[in-house]
Design a protein around this motif. Structure first.
Motif, short mmCIF file in Angstrom:
data_model
loop_
_atom_site.label_atom_id
_atom_site.label_comp_id
_atom_site.label_asym_id
_atom_site.label_seq_id
_atom_site.Cartn_x
_atom_site.Cartn_y
_atom_site.Cartn_z
N LEU A 25 -19.49 7.46 5.40
CA LEU A 25 -19.07 7.37 6.80
C LEU A 25 -18.36 8.66 7.18
CD1 LEU A 25 -15.96 5.03 7.09
CD2 LEU A 25 -16.79 5.89 4.94
N LYS A 26 -18.47 8.92 8.45
CA LYS A 26 -17.88 10.16 8.96
C LYS A 26 -16.39 10.02 9.09
CE LYS A 26 -18.26 13.42 12.79
NZ LYS A 26 -18.96 13.73 14.08
N SER A 27 -15.95 8.92 9.69
CA SER A 27 -14.51 8.70 9.86
C SER A 27 -14.29 7.21 10.02
CB SER A 27 -14.00 9.44 11.10
OG SER A 27 -14.59 8.93 12.27
N PHE A 28 -13.08 6.80 9.62
CA PHE A 28 -12.70 5.41 9.88
C PHE A 28 -11.19 5.35 10.02
CE2 PHE A 28 -11.85 5.55 5.40
CZ PHE A 28 -10.87 4.60 5.17
N ASP A 29 -10.76 4.24 10.65
CA ASP A 29 -9.33 4.02 10.89
C ASP A 29 -9.02 2.59 10.51
OD1 ASP A 29 -6.72 4.70 11.80
OD2 ASP A 29 -7.13 3.49 13.57
N LEU A 30 -7.96 2.39 9.72
CA LEU A 30 -7.62 1.07 9.23
C LEU A 30 -6.14 0.84 9.40
CD1 LEU A 30 -8.27 -1.55 7.63
CD2 LEU A 30 -7.85 -0.25 5.55
N SER A 31 -5.79 -0.33 9.94
CA SER A 31 -4.39 -0.72 10.05
C SER A 31 -4.27 -2.15 9.57
CB SER A 31 -3.91 -0.62 11.51
OG SER A 31 -2.60 -1.15 11.62
N LEU A 32 -3.66 -2.27 8.34
CA LEU A 32 -3.47 -3.62 7.81
C LEU A 32 -2.42 -4.39 8.59
CD1 LEU A 32 -3.56 -2.91 3.96
CD2 LEU A 32 -5.40 -3.75 5.43
N ASP A 57 -6.56 -4.01 12.50
CA ASP A 57 -7.62 -3.29 13.20
C ASP A 57 -8.37 -2.39 12.23
OD1 ASP A 57 -6.83 -4.48 15.53
OD2 ASP A 57 -5.63 -2.77 16.21
N PHE A 58 -9.68 -2.33 12.44
CA PHE A 58 -10.51 -1.47 11.62
C PHE A 58 -11.59 -0.87 12.51
CE2 PHE A 58 -14.58 -0.93 9.43
CZ PHE A 58 -14.24 -0.01 8.45
N SER A 59 -11.86 0.41 12.34
CA SER A 59 -12.93 1.05 13.07
C SER A 59 -13.52 2.15 12.20
CB SER A 59 -12.43 1.64 14.39
OG SER A 59 -11.50 2.69 14.15
N ALA A 60 -14.84 2.37 12.38
CA ALA A 60 -15.51 3.42 11.62
C ALA A 60 -16.65 3.96 12.46
CB ALA A 60 -16.02 2.88 10.30
N THR A 61 -17.00 5.20 12.20
CA THR A 61 -18.11 5.82 12.92
C THR A 61 -19.08 6.44 11.93
OG1 THR A 61 -16.91 7.90 13.15
CG2 THR A 61 -16.70 6.31 14.94
N ASP A 62 -20.33 6.52 12.38
CA ASP A 62 -21.39 7.15 11.58
C ASP A 62 -21.40 6.62 10.15
OD1 ASP A 62 -22.16 8.62 13.78
OD2 ASP A 62 -20.79 10.28 13.29
N LEU A 63 -21.48 5.32 10.07
CA LEU A 63 -21.43 4.65 8.77
C LEU A 63 -22.85 4.46 8.24
CD1 LEU A 63 -19.17 1.68 7.86
CD2 LEU A 63 -21.61 1.50 7.41
N LYS A 64 -23.04 4.71 6.97
CA LYS A 64 -24.33 4.52 6.31
C LYS A 64 -24.09 3.78 5.01
CE LYS A 64 -28.44 7.01 4.68
NZ LYS A 64 -29.06 8.34 4.51
N ILE A 65 -24.82 2.64 4.84
CA ILE A 65 -24.61 1.82 3.65
C ILE A 65 -25.96 1.46 3.05
CG2 ILE A 65 -24.58 -0.37 4.94
CD1 ILE A 65 -22.39 -1.29 2.93
N SER A 66 -26.02 1.36 1.73
CA SER A 66 -27.26 1.00 1.04
C SER A 66 -26.89 0.32 -0.27
CB SER A 66 -28.12 2.23 0.79
OG SER A 66 -27.43 3.16 -0.02
N PHE A 96 -2.42 3.76 3.75
CA PHE A 96 -2.65 5.18 3.55
C PHE A 96 -3.67 5.39 2.42
CE2 PHE A 96 -1.66 9.16 1.37
CZ PHE A 96 -1.79 10.05 2.42
N TYR A 97 -3.51 4.53 1.36
CA TYR A 97 -4.41 4.66 0.22
C TYR A 97 -5.85 4.34 0.62
CZ TYR A 97 -6.51 3.77 -4.32
OH TYR A 97 -7.34 3.77 -5.41
N LEU A 98 -5.99 3.23 1.36
CA LEU A 98 -7.33 2.82 1.76
C LEU A 98 -7.95 3.82 2.73
CD1 LEU A 98 -6.90 -1.05 2.18
CD2 LEU A 98 -8.03 0.17 0.31
N GLN A 99 -7.07 4.40 3.56
CA GLN A 99 -7.58 5.42 4.49
C GLN A 99 -8.27 6.54 3.72
OE1 GLN A 99 -7.67 5.89 7.74
NE2 GLN A 99 -6.08 4.68 8.77
#
Length: 827
Positions: free
Chosen positions: A56-63, A67-76, A36-39
């Motif tokens: 990122l726009k949204s992501f879903d994480l299940s330790l 499973d991990f998923s994310a959308t519209d991610l931008k990293i620099s 929940f914290y990482l979410q």
């Protein structure tokens, strides 16, 4: 009291159980709480705790499930100028990771997942340089993903030096059931199903090479690469190798492609317009790899095909040393495995089909090869328009210009078995070779090779050379020429044992013929042969001419001292060899030599300065021959010999003629072949001066240190007119009358000649001449008072003894003995 104690214990128990329950609840709740914290806080943590900025726009994480998923991610990267960290920039529409083991990653640094998906991404990465600890570490990072899917990915990954690791556009990859192999000797990756589609691909193979491709497509066990290019990325001097390779092809197509951890099996590989460039680094020696790893995989290909390719080989200075303008190449049933890699050719194949056009090879700074075309289908090879070309001039090394219409190799089954080369050919045919040799004037001595000959065995059914020509020139002057030659050899064989024998090859049968042979035989002579034929033990020579380059007058001007001038022609020579050897431990061992139609003229001018060099007799000359020599019989027939001496101030030259000359010489030797007779005999018969029947027998032992000999002869019906041809120049006399016979029975050694002389004549009259050739009448009249004008009955012999002049020949000594006998009879 008792009740109070029980009450206190009960309270403590409840308190303890409560603590344990709380801890268990915390443990059970921790993943959910952390999840929940990482979410909520993962992007913030990355932005605060790492050198990267993440949006990122949204992501879903299940330790729990990994499973991990994310959308519209931008990293620099926050500081793009910091080269100590990995620089990362990218936009990802969707990323997924399934069944990732978080605990293994945290505790064991083992990164494993069931599936990884990356979609619609643009990623640019520059890897950080390895730390000293990472460089020393030999442990590999444990990463394994069972299934990978990349959809429409644009990637640019470089190492710390800016060299590409992987670059590609529109990358689409689907790999299923990936199997990794920790054994470096085997194939590192294998998968049951794959699909790859990418454009503008650049892959860093290692620090020396990279692979470029316009497009890669792989699916349904088919690999199709457009504009493949294996490109060197450093300067030649920086490679630990003798050569570097630059290979490109318009298309690489592999069909029925199957890969596992132990093998790579392909039905067909086709290279279209391959272009190979090989550049020398200029290094003669390179460092060998330490602890090379043994190959434990198998590569098998049904067919490999190169279509319309070309090859170029260059030195470090870009000078071309070899090239092929166009080649088509096909091999079938290729196998490469841990067994074949140990052989000289590291793979095996069954059939081949090769065509190559316009081949060039620079063998050295002075020689190059050119071939118009090579065709090889399975076991037959045809080479068209072979040329060896001299590239310049050399005073220290022979150069060659060779042209031949065709070379054909029939049924070639040559192959390596282990480290041993087995050469096996049904035959070799060479048509119309034209060989021109430009000889060096100052040849340098060649150093004997100390390297051991590699293991080999060779068998060739036949070798046939037809319509060949050869010539040799030195400083522009022809020294040797053969107008036409043909060679036929059969059952040729050699191996390492044969190389230690007299002949390095064994030959069953052979036939060699040559026509119009010319040889510059030295400063004064040329040798010509009309026809030559050799069939092993038998040699036939026709129309031999050994002729001077100068006229008699010119020859006398160019010689420094008295020297005989020879003019020799021979109609036919036949030689039967017994057991001669010409390479290792050379020797001449001949059964017989038959000479038919010899015409020999020997001219000696006494005008040049005397030759005071010691002249040895034939026995000593033969003993001085280093090569073992034995000729059982020399037979000369139907021949003519003429000897002429031009005495200074004489009016005419002295002349001896031997017509219808025939001789048989037995046991010509030098005593160096054990078990052979050393006594040489010669029996001659001829017409002295064309009409006087003459017989001569000569015998000597070649091993006699004093050169002792015996010689006897008879000359019948010799005319005084003929005798005058030689007597007049030397005794200044002429004879008139008739000679019935002249006989001599002499013996001698290197000290001189002695023996009995017989002379029967009638109506003999002696005329004395002055230096101008005019008769001295008074002296003649007085002298003839003391000369018997005829001998009656069998004449008494006279005994002669003549000391040998060391600078005169044996035949001069014999003639002096005859003159000595005539003097005693006539003067």
């Amino acid at each position: 009291m008792k009740k109070n104690k029980l009450s206190q214990f009960s309270k403590r128990k409840k308190w303890f159980l409560g603590i344990i329950t709380g801890i268990l609840l915390l443990i059970l709740a921790f993943p959910f709480a952390l999840n929940f914290y990482l979410q909520k806080k993962l992007p913030d943590l990355i932005n605060k705790k790492t050198p990267y900025k993440l949006e990122l726009k949204s992501f879903d994480l299940s330790l729990i499930s990994g499973d991990f998923s994310a959308t519209d991610l931008k990293i620099s990267t926050k500081n793009p100028n910091d080269k100590k960290i990995t620089q990362l920039t990218g936009n990802i529409r969707r990323i997924e990771l399934h069944d990732f083991s978080v605990l293994k990653a945290l505790l064991n640094k083992s990164y494993r997942a069931e599936q990884f998906l990356l979609s619609d991404a643009t990623i640019k990465i520059r890897l950080a340089p390895k730390s000293n600890k990472e460089k020393r570490s030999t442990k590999k990072t444990d990463i394994h993903i069972n299934n990978i899917a990349l959809n429409n990915v644009f990637t640019d990954i470089t190492n710390a030096d800016g060299k590409p690791v992987f670059k590609g556009k529109n990358v689409n990859v689907k790999l299923k059931d990936i199997h990794q192999n920790s054994n470096d000797a085997k194939i590192p990756l294998a998968f049951k199903e794959f699909r790859i589609d990418a454009k503008d691909v650049h892959i860093g193979v290692n620090e020396y090479y990279q692979i470029n491709a316009d497009q890669i497509f792989a699916a349904n066990k088919t690999l199709d690469i457009r504009k493949f290019h294996l490109q060197p990325i450093l300067k030649p001097a920086m490679y630990n190798a003798k050569n570097i390779f630059d290979f490109a092809t318009q298309r690489l197509l592999a069909k029925d492609f199957n890969i596992s951890q132990d093998s790579l099996i392909v039905s067909d590989i086709i290279f279209t317009h391959p272009d190979l460039k090989v550049t020398s680094t200029g290094k003669n020696t390179v460092e060998k790899e330490k602890n090379p790893k043994e190959i434990e995989m198998k590569i098998g290909m049904k067919n490999i095909v190169f279509q319309k390719g070309k090859i170029e080989v260059m030195q470090a200075n870009k000078e071309k040393t070899a090239s092929v303008d166009n080649f088509n190449f096909k091999l079938s049933d290729i196998v490469f495995d841990k067994n074949t890699v140990k052989e000289k050719i590291p793979f095996r194949f069954t059939n081949h089909d090769i065509e190559a056009d316009n081949i060039y090879f620079k063998a050295s700074n002075l020689q190059a090869l050119k071939i118009k075309k090579i065709s090889s289908r399975n076991s037959n090879i045809i080479i068209e328009k072979f040329q060896m070309i001299a590239l310049g001039n050399s005073s220290h090394k022979d150069l060659f210009n060779v042209n031949t219409d065709e070379i054909k190799i029939v049924n070639n089954k040559t192959k390596y078995i282990g480290q041993k080369l087995n050469i096996q050919l049904a035959g070799l045919e060479i048509k119309t070779p034209d060989i021109k040799i430009i000889s060096a004037t100052q040849k340098s001595k060649q150093k004997k090779s100390t390297s051991e000959l590699p293991q080999f065995a060779a068998k060739v059914g036949f070798i046939k050379i037809s319509n060949g020509k050869i010539s040799q020139t030195t400083l522009g002057k022809e020294k040797l020429a053969v107008g036409k030659f043909d060679v036929q050899l059969s059952q040729i064989a050699s191996d390492n044992n044969q190389m230690n024998k007299d002949l390095p090859i064994s030959i069953g049968n052979h036939l060699f013929t040559a026509k119009k042979i010319f040889l510059d035989a030295g400063k004064y002579y040329t040798l010509k042969v009309g026809d030559l034929k050799n069939t092993g033990k038998t040699t036939e020579i026709k129309d031999l001419q050994y002729l001077p380059k100068y006229s008699r007058a010119a020859f006398s001007k160019v010689i420094a001292k008295e020297t005989d001038l020879y003019s020799i022609t021979i109609k036919k020579i036949g030689i039967t060899d017994q057991n001669s050897r010409f390479l290792k431990d050379p020797s001449i061992d001949i059964s017989n030599v038959n000479i038919d139609g010899l015409r020999c003229n020997i001219y000696h001018d006494l005008a040049p300065p005397d030759d005071n060099d010691v002249r040895y007799l034939f026995s000593k000359k033969l003993r001085n021959v280093k090569m073992p020599l034995f000729v059982e019989t020399i037979s000369i027939k139907n021949s003519n010999l003429v000897y002429e001496e031009n005495a200074e101030n004489s009016n005419i030259p002295g002349k001896l003629t031997f017509d219808r000359f025939g001789v048989e010489v037995n046991n010509v030797n030098n005593g160096k072949i054990k078990g052979r007779p050393t006594i040489i005999t010669a029996d001659a018969r001829f017409a002295f001066y064309g009409s006087a029947d003459t017989q001569v027998s000569w015998k000597f032992d070649v091993m006699n240190p004093d050169d002792k000999y015996t010689i006897k002869g008879t000359i019948q019906k010799l005319s005084a007119e003929n005798v005058n041809l030689f007597v007049r120049p030397y005794l200044n006399v002429t004879l008139d009358g008739n000679i019935d016979y002249l006989k001599f029975d002499y013996y001698g050694s290197n000290a001189g000649i002695a023996g009995n002389f017989y002379f029967k004549y009638n109506e003999m009259y002696v005329n004395f001449l002055n230096k101008k050739g005019n008769e001295r009448k008074l002296l003649t009249k007085v002298a003839n008072w003391f000369v018997k004008n005829e001998s009656t009955g069998e004449p008494d012999h006279v005994v002669i003894e003549k000391k040998r002049d060391p600078d005169k020949s044996f035949f001069n000594l014999l003639w002096q003995g005859i003159m000595e006998g005539l003097k005693k009879y006539l003067i």
